[in-house]
Design a protein around this motif. Structure first.
Motif, PDB file in Angstrom:
ATOM      1  N   ILE A 216       0.838  -1.201   0.000  1.00 48.94           N
ATOM      2  CA  ILE A 216       0.000   0.000   0.000  1.00 48.94           C
ATOM      3  C   ILE A 216       0.869   1.247   0.000  1.00 48.94           C
ATOM      4  O   ILE A 216       0.625   2.200  -0.759  1.00 48.94           O
ATOM      5  CB  ILE A 216      -0.950   0.002   1.211  1.00 48.94           C
ATOM      6  N   ARG A 217       1.892   1.267   0.850  1.00 48.35           N
ATOM      7  CA  ARG A 217       2.799   2.419   0.897  1.00 48.35           C
ATOM      8  C   ARG A 217       3.435   2.647  -0.470  1.00 48.35           C
ATOM      9  O   ARG A 217       3.486   3.784  -0.959  1.00 48.35           O
ATOM     10  CB  ARG A 217       3.882   2.189   1.951  1.00 48.35           C
ATOM     11  N   ASN A 218       3.937   1.591  -1.095  1.00 48.40           N
ATOM     12  CA  ASN A 218       4.576   1.728  -2.406  1.00 48.40           C
ATOM     13  C   ASN A 218       3.601   2.274  -3.433  1.00 48.40           C
ATOM     14  O   ASN A 218       3.967   3.138  -4.255  1.00 48.40           O
ATOM     15  CB  ASN A 218       5.126   0.383  -2.869  1.00 48.40           C
ATOM     16  N   GLN A 219       2.367   1.778  -3.408  1.00 44.44           N
ATOM     17  CA  GLN A 219       1.362   2.244  -4.365  1.00 44.44           C
ATOM     18  C   GLN A 219       1.023   3.720  -4.127  1.00 44.44           C
ATOM     19  O   GLN A 219       0.891   4.500  -5.079  1.00 44.44           O
ATOM     20  CB  GLN A 219       0.097   1.389  -4.262  1.00 44.44           C
ATOM     21  N   ILE A 220       0.877   4.110  -2.861  1.00 43.12           N
ATOM     22  CA  ILE A 220       0.566   5.509  -2.558  1.00 43.12           C
ATOM     23  C   ILE A 220       1.682   6.421  -3.056  1.00 43.12           C
ATOM     24  O   ILE A 220       1.432   7.419  -3.759  1.00 43.12           O
ATOM     25  CB  ILE A 220       0.349   5.709  -1.042  1.00 43.12           C
ATOM     26  N   LEU A 221       2.919   6.098  -2.712  1.00 48.19           N
ATOM     27  CA  LEU A 221       4.042   6.958  -3.104  1.00 48.19           C
ATOM     28  C   LEU A 221       4.219   6.983  -4.619  1.00 48.19           C
ATOM     29  O   LEU A 221       4.540   8.032  -5.198  1.00 48.19           O
ATOM     30  CB  LEU A 221       5.327   6.493  -2.419  1.00 48.19           C
ATOM     31  N   SER A 222       3.989   5.841  -5.262  1.00 48.54           N
ATOM     32  CA  SER A 222       4.106   5.781  -6.723  1.00 48.54           C
ATOM     33  C   SER A 222       3.019   6.616  -7.396  1.00 48.54           C
ATOM     34  O   SER A 222       3.310   7.379  -8.342  1.00 48.54           O
ATOM     35  CB  SER A 222       4.015   4.329  -7.187  1.00 48.54           C
ATOM     36  N   HIS A 223       1.789   6.498  -6.927  1.00 52.05           N
ATOM     37  CA  HIS A 223       0.696   7.273  -7.522  1.00 52.05           C
ATOM     38  C   HIS A 223       0.913   8.771  -7.332  1.00 52.05           C
ATOM     39  O   HIS A 223       0.620   9.572  -8.235  1.00 52.05           O
ATOM     40  CB  HIS A 223      -0.640   6.857  -6.914  1.00 52.05           C
ATOM     41  N   ILE A 224       1.420   9.159  -6.180  1.00 46.74           N
ATOM     42  CA  ILE A 224       1.682  10.583  -5.934  1.00 46.74           C
ATOM     43  C   ILE A 224       2.837  11.069  -6.804  1.00 46.74           C
ATOM     44  O   ILE A 224       2.767  12.159  -7.393  1.00 46.74           O
ATOM     45  CB  ILE A 224       1.989  10.806  -4.439  1.00 46.74           C
ATOM     46  N   ALA A 225       3.894  10.267  -6.921  1.00 49.49           N
ATOM     47  CA  ALA A 225       5.061  10.663  -7.714  1.00 49.49           C
ATOM     48  C   ALA A 225       4.712  10.796  -9.197  1.00 49.49           C
ATOM     49  O   ALA A 225       5.302  11.624  -9.905  1.00 49.49           O
ATOM     50  CB  ALA A 225       6.186   9.649  -7.526  1.00 49.49           C
ATOM     51  N   ASP A 226       3.759  10.001  -9.672  1.00 54.01           N
ATOM     52  CA  ASP A 226       3.410  10.010 -11.097  1.00 54.01           C
ATOM     53  C   ASP A 226       2.388  11.088 -11.467  1.00 54.01           C
ATOM     54  O   ASP A 226       2.062  11.258 -12.646  1.00 54.01           O
ATOM     55  CB  ASP A 226       2.858   8.641 -11.511  1.00 54.01           C
ATOM     56  N   TYR A 227       1.866  11.783 -10.475  1.00 60.17           N
ATOM     57  CA  TYR A 227       0.895  12.849 -10.752  1.00 60.17           C
ATOM     58  C   TYR A 227       1.633  14.069 -11.323  1.00 60.17           C
ATOM     59  O   TYR A 227       2.728  14.392 -10.868  1.00 60.17           O
ATOM     60  CB  TYR A 227       0.170  13.248  -9.458  1.00 60.17           C
ATOM     61  N   PRO A 228       1.115  14.770 -12.335  1.00 62.61           N
ATOM     62  CA  PRO A 228      -0.225  14.665 -12.928  1.00 62.61           C
ATOM     63  C   PRO A 228      -0.323  13.745 -14.149  1.00 62.61           C
ATOM     64  O   PRO A 228      -1.393  13.595 -14.713  1.00 62.61           O
ATOM     65  CB  PRO A 228      -0.513  16.106 -13.349  1.00 62.61           C
ATOM     66  N   ASP A 229       0.801  13.139 -14.554  1.00 66.45           N
ATOM     67  CA  ASP A 229       0.778  12.336 -15.782  1.00 66.45           C
ATOM     68  C   ASP A 229      -0.195  11.163 -15.704  1.00 66.45           C
ATOM     69  O   ASP A 229      -0.726  10.722 -16.733  1.00 66.45           O
ATOM     70  CB  ASP A 229       2.185  11.806 -16.086  1.00 66.45           C
ATOM     71  N   ASN A 230      -0.433  10.659 -14.489  1.00 69.79           N
ATOM     72  CA  ASN A 230      -1.297   9.487 -14.350  1.00 69.79           C
ATOM     73  C   ASN A 230      -2.752   9.830 -14.049  1.00 69.79           C
ATOM     74  O   ASN A 230      -3.571   8.935 -13.848  1.00 69.79           O
ATOM     75  CB  ASN A 230      -0.755   8.592 -13.225  1.00 69.79           C
ATOM     76  N   TRP A 231      -3.082  11.125 -14.017  1.00 72.96           N
ATOM     77  CA  TRP A 231      -4.395  11.509 -13.505  1.00 72.96           C
ATOM     78  C   TRP A 231      -5.548  10.949 -14.336  1.00 72.96           C
ATOM     79  O   TRP A 231      -6.544  10.473 -13.778  1.00 72.96           O
ATOM     80  CB  TRP A 231      -4.530  13.021 -13.390  1.00 72.96           C
TER      81      TRP A 231
END
Length: 245
Positions: A167-182
Motif C-alpha cells: 500500500i505504501r509503495n502504491q501511494i508513493l508511486s501514484h503521488i510521484a506520477d501525478y499529474p501524468d497518471n491523472w
C-alpha cells in the motif's frame, strides 16, 4: 522505509502529526494494532479493533499536487484499492463510496482521512490516515451493529506488513506520477463508483440530493433542490439511500 509501530494508541493521525512536525521523511508510516480514539471525517469515531490495518503516512506533496490538492484523496483511494486487489482471492470486487471509503458488497471495508497543515498559506505537510478492516472478525460488526464488513476471508496472506508495504509503495508511486497518471486514476475511480444516479442525503444539512456525476477534477456533481452543485473531494459527506438498490 520508516515504519513506527505501536501496540495501542489513541490515533495514529495524532502521532503522525508529531513526527511530521519533527521533519520525519516523506512516506513515514505510523502503525498500530489498536486505536482507542481513531477518527474518520467530521470527527466521527472510527472503530479500530485488533485485526485491522490502522496506519497514517506522512506526505510532502509536490508543487503540482499543492495546486490540485483535491485530487490527492482519489489518488490515495485508487492506490489502496490496487494494493489490496493484489492480495485478494477474487479480483476487482471492491468499489468506492464518496468521498473516502472503499466497500465490499457496498459495505464499508476501508476509509481514508486527510489532514493538511499549512505554514505561511502553503501546505507544509499532509497526513493520510488509512483504516482497513483486514482481519477483523465479521462477528465483531454484527455484535455492535456496525454497517461494515471485513476482508478476513478473502486475503491471500496473513502478514499485515506485506500488505502495508505494498500500500505504501502504491501511494508513493501514484503521488510521484501525478499529474501524468491523472486521467487513468480518475477513470479507474469513476468506473468503480456505482452510485451515479443514486439518491443520497447531504450529511451537512440533511437535505436529499441526487448524485449526477464526478468531473475530471475529482469533484462530485449533485442535484440539490433542483439546482446543480459541485463539491471537491472531502467537501461534502453523503449517506447513500440504500433503498434504491
Amino acid at each position: 522505509m520508516v515504519i513506527i509501530y505501536y501496540k495501542q494508541v489513541t490515533s495514529t493521525m495524532d502521532i503522525a502529526h508529531d513526527y511530521a512536525s519533527k521533519n520525519f521523511p516523506h512516506g513515514t508510516i505510523i502503525l498500530a494494532d489498536i486505536q482507542t480514539e481513531g477518527r474518520g471525517r467530521l470527527r466521527r469515531k472510527w472503530i479500530s479493533p485488533e485485526g485491522g490495518l490502522w496506519f497514517s503516512i506522512i506526505l510532502y506533496p509536490s508543487i503540482y499536487l499543492k495546486k490540485k490538492i483535491d485530487c490527492l484523496g482519489i489518488l490515495i483511494s485508487v492506490a489502496v484499492y490496487k494494493a489490496l486487489d493484489i492480495f485478494l482471492k477474487e479480483k476487482d470486487i471492491l468499489n468506492f463510496k464518496w468521498p473516502n471509503d472503499l466497500e465490499l458488497n457496498k459495505k464499508k471495508v476501508a476509509g481514508i482521512l486527510l489532514e493538511s497543515i499549512y505554514e505561511n498559506n502553503e501546505i507544509k505537510y499532509i497526513i493520510a490516515g488509512v483504516g482497513i478492516n483486514l482481519f477483523v472478525e465479521q462477528s465483531y460488526f454484527q455484535k455492535y451493529d456496525i454497517d461494515a464488513t471485513s476482508l478476513k476471508d478473502l486475503v491471500l496472506v496473513e502478514d499485515k506488513l506485506i500488505i502495508l508495504k505494498e500500500i505504501r509503495n502504491q501511494i508513493l508511486s501514484h503521488i510521484a506520477d501525478y499529474p501524468d497518471n491523472w486521467d487513468y486514476v480518475f477513470q479507474f475511480y469513476k468506473s468503480r463508483f456505482p452510485y451515479i444516479g443514486s439518491n443520497a442525503v447531504n450529511r451537512l444539512n440533511g437535505k436529499e440530493v441526487k448524485i449526477v456525476d464526478i468531473d475530471d477534477n475529482g469533484s462530485i456533481i449533485l442535484e440539490e433542490e433542483n439546482k446543480i452543485k459541485k463539491y471537491p473531494w472531502g467537501g461534502i459527506s453523503l449517506e447513500i439511500k440504500r433503498i434504491t438498490y
